[in-house]
Every structure is written in structure tokens, then in C-alpha cells.
Design a protein around this motif. Structure first.
Motif, PDB file in Angstrom:
ATOM      1  N   GLY A 139       0.816  -1.213   0.000  1.00 17.62           N
ATOM      2  CA  GLY A 139       0.000   0.000   0.000  1.00 17.62           C
ATOM      3  C   GLY A 139       0.842   1.252   0.000  1.00 17.62           C
ATOM      4  N   GLY A 140       0.283   2.326   0.541  1.00 18.93           N
ATOM      5  CA  GLY A 140       0.984   3.602   0.561  1.00 18.93           C
ATOM      6  C   GLY A 140       1.876   3.735   1.771  1.00 18.93           C
ATOM      7  N   SER A 141       1.459   4.556   2.733  1.00 21.99           N
ATOM      8  CA  SER A 141       2.318   4.842   3.881  1.00 21.99           C
ATOM      9  C   SER A 141       2.351   3.678   4.871  1.00 21.99           C
ATOM     10  CB  SER A 141       1.814   6.106   4.601  1.00 21.99           C
ATOM     11  OG  SER A 141       0.545   5.871   5.176  1.00 21.99           O
ATOM     12  N   ALA A 142       3.481   3.571   5.561  1.00 23.03           N
ATOM     13  CA  ALA A 142       3.657   2.572   6.615  1.00 23.03           C
ATOM     14  C   ALA A 142       4.455   3.236   7.736  1.00 23.03           C
ATOM     15  CB  ALA A 142       4.380   1.343   6.091  1.00 23.03           C
ATOM     16  N   VAL A 143       3.886   3.265   8.932  1.00 24.15           N
ATOM     17  CA  VAL A 143       4.518   3.920  10.070  1.00 24.15           C
ATOM     18  C   VAL A 143       4.573   2.947  11.241  1.00 24.15           C
ATOM     19  CG1 VAL A 143       4.474   5.884  11.669  1.00 24.15           C
ATOM     20  CG2 VAL A 143       3.566   6.139   9.340  1.00 24.15           C
ATOM     21  N   VAL A 144       5.711   2.913  11.904  1.00 20.47           N
ATOM     22  CA  VAL A 144       5.870   2.113  13.115  1.00 20.47           C
ATOM     23  C   VAL A 144       5.811   3.071  14.307  1.00 20.47           C
ATOM     24  CG1 VAL A 144       7.345   0.509  14.392  1.00 20.47           C
ATOM     25  CG2 VAL A 144       7.372   0.513  11.879  1.00 20.47           C
ATOM     26  N   PHE A 145       4.920   2.777  15.251  1.00 22.70           N
ATOM     27  CA  PHE A 145       4.839   3.577  16.476  1.00 22.70           C
ATOM     28  C   PHE A 145       5.452   2.777  17.623  1.00 22.70           C
ATOM     29  CE2 PHE A 145       1.452   5.581  13.978  1.00 22.70           C
ATOM     30  CZ  PHE A 145       1.765   6.925  14.175  1.00 22.70           C
ATOM     31  N   LEU A 146       6.551   3.295  18.136  1.00 24.68           N
ATOM     32  CA  LEU A 146       7.263   2.665  19.244  1.00 24.68           C
ATOM     33  C   LEU A 146       7.033   3.506  20.498  1.00 24.68           C
ATOM     34  CD1 LEU A 146       9.384   0.608  20.340  1.00 24.68           C
ATOM     35  CD2 LEU A 146      11.141   2.219  19.586  1.00 24.68           C
ATOM     36  N   ALA A 147       6.437   2.910  21.523  1.00 27.57           N
ATOM     37  CA  ALA A 147       6.139   3.637  22.758  1.00 27.57           C
ATOM     38  C   ALA A 147       6.646   2.830  23.944  1.00 27.57           C
ATOM     39  CB  ALA A 147       4.635   3.876  22.890  1.00 27.57           C
ATOM     40  N   TYR A 148       7.353   3.496  24.846  1.00 29.74           N
ATOM     41  CA  TYR A 148       7.841   2.801  26.032  1.00 29.74           C
ATOM     42  C   TYR A 148       8.395   3.793  27.040  1.00 29.74           C
ATOM     43  CZ  TYR A 148      12.724   3.510  24.586  1.00 29.74           C
ATOM     44  OH  TYR A 148      13.936   4.070  24.246  1.00 29.74           O
ATOM     45  N   GLU A 149       8.483   3.352  28.265  1.00 29.05           N
ATOM     46  CA  GLU A 149       9.161   4.119  29.305  1.00 29.05           C
ATOM     47  C   GLU A 149      10.595   3.620  29.390  1.00 29.05           C
ATOM     48  OE1 GLU A 149       9.014   4.749  34.163  1.00 29.05           O
ATOM     49  OE2 GLU A 149       7.270   3.931  33.106  1.00 29.05           O
ATOM     50  N   GLU A 150      11.539   4.517  29.276  1.00 30.60           N
ATOM     51  CA  GLU A 150      12.939   4.090  29.276  1.00 30.60           C
ATOM     52  C   GLU A 150      13.340   3.575  30.655  1.00 30.60           C
ATOM     53  OE1 GLU A 150      16.782   5.758  27.138  1.00 30.60           O
ATOM     54  OE2 GLU A 150      16.375   6.882  28.967  1.00 30.60           O
ATOM     55  N   ARG A 151      13.748   2.327  30.706  1.00 31.00           N
ATOM     56  CA  ARG A 151      14.199   1.703  31.954  1.00 31.00           C
ATOM     57  C   ARG A 151      15.679   1.355  31.891  1.00 31.00           C
ATOM     58  NH1 ARG A 151       9.330  -0.188  30.263  1.00 31.00           N
ATOM     59  NH2 ARG A 151       7.553   0.221  31.647  1.00 31.00           N
ATOM     60  N   SER A 152      16.245   1.466  30.708  1.00 26.42           N
ATOM     61  CA  SER A 152      17.651   1.142  30.519  1.00 26.42           C
ATOM     62  C   SER A 152      18.152   1.865  29.270  1.00 26.42           C
ATOM     63  CB  SER A 152      17.846  -0.367  30.358  1.00 26.42           C
ATOM     64  OG  SER A 152      19.135  -0.669  29.889  1.00 26.42           O
ATOM     65  N   ARG A 153      19.256   2.583  29.418  1.00 25.78           N
ATOM     66  CA  ARG A 153      19.823   3.274  28.259  1.00 25.78           C
ATOM     67  C   ARG A 153      20.302   2.282  27.204  1.00 25.78           C
ATOM     68  NH1 ARG A 153      23.476   8.181  30.951  1.00 25.78           N
ATOM     69  NH2 ARG A 153      21.718   9.304  31.909  1.00 25.78           N
ATOM     70  N   SER A 154      20.709   1.109  27.650  1.00 24.99           N
ATOM     71  CA  SER A 154      21.205   0.123  26.685  1.00 24.99           C
ATOM     72  C   SER A 154      20.089  -0.350  25.759  1.00 24.99           C
ATOM     73  CB  SER A 154      21.834  -1.067  27.418  1.00 24.99           C
ATOM     74  OG  SER A 154      20.870  -1.765  28.180  1.00 24.99           O
ATOM     75  N   VAL A 155      18.862  -0.403  26.267  1.00 29.32           N
ATOM     76  CA  VAL A 155      17.722  -0.778  25.421  1.00 29.32           C
ATOM     77  C   VAL A 155      17.503   0.276  24.337  1.00 29.32           C
ATOM     78  CG1 VAL A 155      15.226  -1.129  25.372  1.00 29.32           C
ATOM     79  CG2 VAL A 155      16.584  -2.146  27.195  1.00 29.32           C
ATOM     80  N   SER A 156      17.511   1.538  24.754  1.00 26.70           N
ATOM     81  CA  SER A 156      17.332   2.626  23.792  1.00 26.70           C
ATOM     82  C   SER A 156      18.451   2.629  22.756  1.00 26.70           C
ATOM     83  CB  SER A 156      17.295   3.973  24.523  1.00 26.70           C
ATOM     84  OG  SER A 156      16.207   4.032  25.416  1.00 26.70           O
ATOM     85  N   ALA A 157      19.680   2.393  23.224  1.00 24.83           N
ATOM     86  CA  ALA A 157      20.819   2.362  22.299  1.00 24.83           C
ATOM     87  C   ALA A 157      20.679   1.218  21.306  1.00 24.83           C
ATOM     88  CB  ALA A 157      22.119   2.232  23.074  1.00 24.83           C
ATOM     89  N   ALA A 158      20.155   0.075  21.776  1.00 21.34           N
ATOM     90  CA  ALA A 158      20.038  -1.103  20.910  1.00 21.34           C
ATOM     91  C   ALA A 158      19.036  -0.869  19.782  1.00 21.34           C
ATOM     92  CB  ALA A 158      19.633  -2.318  21.741  1.00 21.34           C
ATOM     93  N   TRP A 159      17.843  -0.332  20.102  1.00 15.34           N
ATOM     94  CA  TRP A 159      16.873  -0.149  19.011  1.00 15.34           C
ATOM     95  C   TRP A 159      17.268   1.009  18.104  1.00 15.34           C
ATOM     96  CZ3 TRP A 159      14.185   4.251  18.058  1.00 15.34           C
ATOM     97  CH2 TRP A 159      13.851   5.120  19.105  1.00 15.34           C
ATOM     98  N   ARG A 160      17.951   2.011  18.648  1.00 18.15           N
ATOM     99  CA  ARG A 160      18.408   3.109  17.790  1.00 18.15           C
ATOM    100  C   ARG A 160      19.499   2.635  16.833  1.00 18.15           C
ATOM    101  NH1 ARG A 160      16.788   8.224  18.504  1.00 18.15           N
ATOM    102  NH2 ARG A 160      15.558   8.766  20.348  1.00 18.15           N
ATOM    103  N   ARG A 161      20.397   1.760  17.320  1.00 17.58           N
ATOM    104  CA  ARG A 161      21.425   1.189  16.436  1.00 17.58           C
ATOM    105  C   ARG A 161      20.774   0.450  15.280  1.00 17.58           C
ATOM    106  NH1 ARG A 161      24.356  -0.253  21.180  1.00 17.58           N
ATOM    107  NH2 ARG A 161      23.460  -2.344  21.069  1.00 17.58           N
ATOM    108  N   ARG A 162      19.732  -0.302  15.604  1.00 22.57           N
ATOM    109  CA  ARG A 162      19.062  -1.078  14.565  1.00 22.57           C
ATOM    110  C   ARG A 162      18.344  -0.164  13.571  1.00 22.57           C
ATOM    111  NH1 ARG A 162      17.204  -6.335  13.309  1.00 22.57           N
ATOM    112  NH2 ARG A 162      16.627  -5.993  11.137  1.00 22.57           N
ATOM    113  N   CYS A 163      17.719   0.897  14.082  1.00 21.87           N
ATOM    114  CA  CYS A 163      17.064   1.853  13.189  1.00 21.87           C
ATOM    115  C   CYS A 163      18.066   2.472  12.214  1.00 21.87           C
ATOM    116  CB  CYS A 163      16.388   2.956  13.998  1.00 21.87           C
ATOM    117  SG  CYS A 163      14.794   2.488  14.704  1.00 21.87           S
TER     118      CYS A 163
END
Length: 301
Positions: A139-163
Motif C-alpha cells: 500500500g501507501g504509507s507505513a509507520v511504526v509507532f514505538l512507545a515505552y518508558e525508558e528503563r535502561s539506556r542500553s535498550v534505547s541504544a540497541a533499538w536506535r542502532r538497529r534503526c
């Protein structure tokens, strides 16, 4: 009320409620919504109430009875699909994609990234699933909505690296009521590159498996998917695997050093001295490590 609330999937988190409010304020609801790790299914059900015509609530088998009960309680009938989806299964992701229809797509990832065992490999598996859904979306547009409370900086770093590795554009929603909300979109060039991954994976799979058998005895099976992805994206499987192994060792060593520093005060002085000396020795050896510039030499190693 019969499901144990101690299970993370059986409660509604504050960041999830904030995401629902954010989606209500979007100019238009997507035709199709996939809720990953749906838990109670509240986000997907809210999207259905907002007007989404195709909604899929996905989770592991143990969560499906609660999802089906909530779908029935909300009178959705067959309009909302409940489906098993293990992020590590490309087959399940492909089968789900065949069920989806519409012009616009939202992929919901609400409170499913948090500190746990094999964190990086699970986030890689999550993004493998997201790519399988988004890259091939007709189809046309595709958006991923990621929502969470940061409990660990390493988690945020991991998904940002993948992005960054996958080429996602990341935009943070301002002033979320709770936690953080991010909208991830994949430009067409990145989508085309992602669509080509299965073909490259098949072509390089045999050589990778041969090389992985050599490396696995030193590091175990964790991280194989991440290493495979790097190998697929590289022009040289052997060199890319060597680089991945070195990077993983560096991260493990840094975590070990941090752990030792935080626990040094409770260790016996003689034990602390021995561990500290050994750690410094390992750091010294790693500092002397040099990757060969010559591919032939790297293959030999």
C-alpha cells in the motif's frame, strides 16, 4: 480478571495509554494495524474503534486466550484477527503479511522493549519482523509507532542502532503524557534494500553457516541473527563476521568492566585485586588487537 497481573502482557502500561491518545490525535487512522506483542490488545482494539478496517493482534501462544477474550468482550467478531507471532519466525511474519490489506499501515510496538535476557537479539528479532511487514507493504504509507518508558539506556541504544542500520527515519512525539513515543518510517530506498535481504541471505547462507560453526564454540549461539544480518549486508561474509565478533567482544568486555567497578566495594580485597589485574590484562590484549587489512589474511584467521 482471571489472568495473573504479574505477567507484563496482562497489564496496561502508562506509555500505552499515552500512545492511544497520540493515535487519536493523528489526522487519519491507518486502514491496517498490526499490534506486536499486543498483551491485552488495547492499542489494536482502540485503533479498531477509531476506524481501522483491518487489525491484527499478535503475541506468543500463552497470551492469545486473553486477546481472544478481549476481542469477544468488545464485540469485534471477525473484524479483529488474533494471531501467534514469534519475532524469530520469518515464516509467521510472512503468513501474517498475507492476511493484511489496505492502503496505509501502522505497526504498533508498545512497551515491548525493556531490559531482559538476550536483549539485543530480541530487539533484532523484533526489527526483523517489522522489516518483513513494512518493506513488503504494497500500500501507501507505513509507520511504526514505538512507545515505552525508558528503563535502561542500553535498550534505547540497541533499538536506535538497529534503526540506523536499517535506514529508518525516527521522529519523537513531543510532550507524551507518559514515557516516549517515536514514529519510525522507512524511505523507499531502504525498503528496497530490505526486500532484497532474503535473496542475499539465501546466497550467502551456506558460507555463513560454515564460518559460524568456527565462531560459535567461542561465543555460543546468541547473536547469530545479528551476525547473519551483518554478513548479508556485507560484500565479504568472512571479514564481516570477524568484525562482528570483535565488536561483540568489545561490548562484553566493557560490560564486565562496569560490573566489576560497581561491585568492587563488596569483594574481598585479595579477590578484587586478582580480578582487577586480570581485567586490565584483557584490556591490554584487546588494545593490541589488529584486524588484518588483507582479506586473504582475514579469511585465514
Amino acid at each position: 480478571g482471571e489472568q495473573p497481573m504479574k505477567r507484563t502482557g496482562n497489564r496496561i502500561w502508562d506509555a500505552t495509554l499515552a500512545l492511544i491518545q497520540h493515535l487519536r490525535d493523528e489526522p487519519a487512522v491507518a486502514d491496517c494495524v498490526v499490534d506486536l506483542g499486543a498483551g491485552t490488545g488495547v492499542v489494536g482494539l482502540a485503533c479498531h474503534a477509531l476506524g481501522s478496517r483491518c487489525v491484527a493482534l499478535t503475541d506468543l501462544p500463552g497470551q492469545l486466550p486473553l486477546l481472544r477474550a478481549n476481542v469477544a468482550a468488545n464485540g469485534c467478531g471477525d473484524a479483529v484477527l488474533v494471531s501467534e507471532l514469534d519475532w524469530r519466525s520469518r515464516t509467521q511474519a510472512d503468513l501474517l503479511r498475507e492476511e493484511l490489506q489496505g492502503d496505509s499501515l501502522w505497526v504498533i510496538a508498545s512497551e515491548i522493549v525493556y531490559p531482559r535476557g538476550e536483549q539485543d537479539s530480541l530487539i533484532d528479532a523484533l526489527f526483523d519482523t517489522i522489516l518483513a511487514l513494512v518493506a513488503a507493504w504494497p500500500g501507501g504509507s507505513a509507520v511504526v509507532f514505538l512507545a515505552y518508558e525508558e528503563r535502561s539506556r542500553s535498550v534505547s541504544a540497541a533499538w536506535r542502532r538497529r534503526c540506523e542500520a536499517d535506514g529508518f527515519d525516527v521522529a519523537e512525539a513531543p510532550q507524551a503524557a507518559a514515557g516516549s513515543i517515536f514514529a519510525l518510517t522507512l524511505p523507499e530506498t531502504a525498503r528496497a534494500r530490505a526486500r532484497a535481504v532474503p535473496e542475499r541471505r539465501a546466497a550467502t547462507g551456506v558460507l555463513f553457516e560454515e564460518q559460524w560453526d568456527i565462531v560459535q564454540k567461542f561465543i555460543g549461539s546468541a547473536g547469530k541473527e545479528a551476525a547473519m544480518r551483518l554478513a548479508v549486508e556485507s560484500d565479504d561474509v568472512v571479514v564481516s563476521l570477524l568484525a562482528w565478533h570483535t565488536t561483540k567482544f568489545a561490548r562484553d568486555l566493557a560490560e564486565l568492566q562496569l560490573c566489576f567497578s560497581s561491585s568492587r566495594g563488596v569483594l574481598d580485597a585479595s579477590v578484587a585485586a586478582k580480578v582487577g589485574a586480570r581485567l586490565q590484562e584483557l584490556l591490554g590484549l584487546f588494545a593490541q588487537l589488529q584486524l588484518p587489512d588483507d582479506p586473504a589474511e582475514a579469511h585465514a584467521q
